[in-house]
Scaffold this motif. Structure first.
Motif, PDB file in Angstrom:
ATOM      1  N   VAL A 144     -30.961   8.052  -5.119  1.00 50.89           N
ATOM      2  CA  VAL A 144     -31.285   6.613  -5.041  1.00 50.89           C
ATOM      3  C   VAL A 144     -30.545   5.972  -3.869  1.00 50.89           C
ATOM      4  O   VAL A 144     -31.111   5.149  -3.140  1.00 50.89           O
ATOM      5  N   ALA A 145     -29.286   6.342  -3.661  1.00 58.78           N
ATOM      6  CA  ALA A 145     -28.534   5.807  -2.526  1.00 58.78           C
ATOM      7  C   ALA A 145     -29.193   6.210  -1.204  1.00 58.78           C
ATOM      8  O   ALA A 145     -29.283   5.403  -0.271  1.00 58.78           O
ATOM      9  N   ARG A 146     -29.677   7.454  -1.125  1.00 59.61           N
ATOM     10  CA  ARG A 146     -30.399   7.895   0.084  1.00 59.61           C
ATOM     11  C   ARG A 146     -31.691   7.112   0.273  1.00 59.61           C
ATOM     12  O   ARG A 146     -32.067   6.777   1.376  1.00 59.61           O
ATOM     13  N   GLN A 147     -32.398   6.838  -0.824  1.00 61.64           N
ATOM     14  CA  GLN A 147     -33.631   6.063  -0.738  1.00 61.64           C
ATOM     15  C   GLN A 147     -33.358   4.637  -0.274  1.00 61.64           C
ATOM     16  O   GLN A 147     -34.142   4.074   0.504  1.00 61.64           O
ATOM     17  N   ILE A 148     -32.264   4.050  -0.741  1.00 57.92           N
ATOM     18  CA  ILE A 148     -31.874   2.709  -0.270  1.00 57.92           C
ATOM     19  C   ILE A 148     -31.671   2.747   1.232  1.00 57.92           C
ATOM     20  O   ILE A 148     -32.176   1.895   1.968  1.00 57.92           O
ATOM     21  N   TYR A 149     -30.946   3.746   1.695  1.00 56.96           N
ATOM     22  CA  TYR A 149     -30.699   3.873   3.130  1.00 56.96           C
ATOM     23  C   TYR A 149     -32.006   4.091   3.897  1.00 56.96           C
ATOM     24  O   TYR A 149     -32.262   3.423   4.894  1.00 56.96           O
ATOM     25  N   ASP A 150     -32.834   4.995   3.418  1.00 55.18           N
ATOM     26  CA  ASP A 150     -34.074   5.323   4.121  1.00 55.18           C
ATOM     27  C   ASP A 150     -35.020   4.136   4.214  1.00 55.18           C
ATOM     28  O   ASP A 150     -35.673   3.930   5.240  1.00 55.18           O
ATOM     29  N   GLN A 151     -35.117   3.351   3.150  1.00 58.45           N
ATOM     30  CA  GLN A 151     -36.014   2.195   3.168  1.00 58.45           C
ATOM     31  C   GLN A 151     -35.550   1.142   4.169  1.00 58.45           C
ATOM     32  O   GLN A 151     -36.366   0.516   4.837  1.00 58.45           O
ATOM     33  N   GLU A 152     -34.252   0.942   4.287  1.00 60.09           N
ATOM     34  CA  GLU A 152     -33.753  -0.063   5.222  1.00 60.09           C
ATOM     35  C   GLU A 152     -33.832   0.403   6.668  1.00 60.09           C
ATOM     36  O   GLU A 152     -34.015  -0.398   7.570  1.00 60.09           O
ATOM     37  N   VAL A 153     -33.708   1.702   6.896  1.00 63.30           N
ATOM     38  CA  VAL A 153     -33.768   2.232   8.257  1.00 63.30           C
ATOM     39  C   VAL A 153     -35.210   2.450   8.699  1.00 63.30           C
ATOM     40  O   VAL A 153     -35.480   2.611   9.886  1.00 63.30           O
ATOM     41  N   ALA A 154     -36.144   2.419   7.775  1.00 66.27           N
ATOM     42  CA  ALA A 154     -37.549   2.666   8.107  1.00 66.27           C
ATOM     43  C   ALA A 154     -38.090   1.652   9.114  1.00 66.27           C
ATOM     44  O   ALA A 154     -38.998   1.962   9.878  1.00 66.27           O
ATOM     45  N   GLU A 155     -37.516   0.451   9.173  1.00 67.39           N
ATOM     46  CA  GLU A 155     -37.991  -0.545  10.139  1.00 67.39           C
ATOM     47  C   GLU A 155     -37.679  -0.169  11.580  1.00 67.39           C
ATOM     48  O   GLU A 155     -38.283  -0.700  12.497  1.00 67.39           O
ATOM     49  N   LEU A 156     -36.760   0.765  11.762  1.00 67.91           N
ATOM     50  CA  LEU A 156     -36.445   1.212  13.123  1.00 67.91           C
ATOM     51  C   LEU A 156     -37.522   2.125  13.684  1.00 67.91           C
ATOM     52  O   LEU A 156     -37.548   2.376  14.887  1.00 67.91           O
ATOM     53  N   ASN A 157     -38.362   2.668  12.808  1.00 68.72           N
ATOM     54  CA  ASN A 157     -39.378   3.632  13.199  1.00 68.72           C
ATOM     55  C   ASN A 157     -38.715   4.796  13.950  1.00 68.72           C
ATOM     56  O   ASN A 157     -38.926   4.983  15.152  1.00 68.72           O
ATOM     57  N   PRO A 158     -37.872   5.572  13.244  1.00 67.15           N
ATOM     58  CA  PRO A 158     -37.070   6.591  13.920  1.00 67.15           C
ATOM     59  C   PRO A 158     -37.838   7.752  14.503  1.00 67.15           C
ATOM     60  O   PRO A 158     -37.283   8.549  15.231  1.00 67.15           O
TER      61      PRO A 158
END
Length: 158
Positions: free
Chosen positions: A79-93
């Motif tokens: 869940v902590a990884r999902q929190i991180y991934d969802q917030e970083v998704a706006e960067l379009n990595p």
């Protein structure tokens, strides 16, 4: 007599604003490029730092009974990884999204002991084609600028 003096001074003033603009404009443009460049570099870092902080804040508030459960700790870290991934998704990595390193205390979260601190760290590579080779001293071997976001919070779920 007075009218001809004003008319002559008026002719001398024509074009002065254009000359001043031609002198000042290159300086202003150079001064504006620095904040734009740093803004392009710090925006991904700020997003990653906030995402790491939110994931660490979530982990630090998990109740101690769940933190000691070996059956639940993997889901909590996920869940902590999902929190991180969802917030970083706006960067379009793109093809190489950053993955956080999540630790409880000095070790990985294993569900055996209760940690004193929780830590979420991420190392990400940002590619900046706009600046060209001007920042080559900060680039790694693949051409990206390496940014590190590291957040350590005390565990308060005790």
């Amino acid at each position: 007599m007075k009218q001809s003096t004003n008319c002559r001074n008026h002719r001398w003033q024509r074009g002065v604003a254009a000359v001043e603009l031609a002198i000042i404009l290159p300086i202003l443009l150079m001064l504006l490029t620095v904040p734009f460049y740093f803004g392009r570099a710090f925006w991904p870092y700020t997003v990653a730092e906030k995402a790491a902080h939110d994931a660490a804040r979530y982990l630090s508030s998990i109740p101690v009974t769940e933190m000691k459960s070996q059956a639940r700790i993997a889901a909590i870290v996920d869940v902590a990884r999902q929190i991180y991934d969802q917030e970083v998704a706006e960067l379009n990595p793109g093809m190489f999204p950053p993955t956080p390193t999540i630790t409880c205390g000095n070790f990985t979260c294993d569900g055996i002991s209760v940690p004193d601190t929780v830590r979420v760290a991420v190392r990400m590579r940002v590619f900046d084609n706009f600046a060209g080779t001007s920042n080559s001293e900060y680039k790694d071997e693949e051409g990206g600028i390496v940014l590190t976001a590291d957040v350590t919070l005390p565990y308060v779920g005790k």
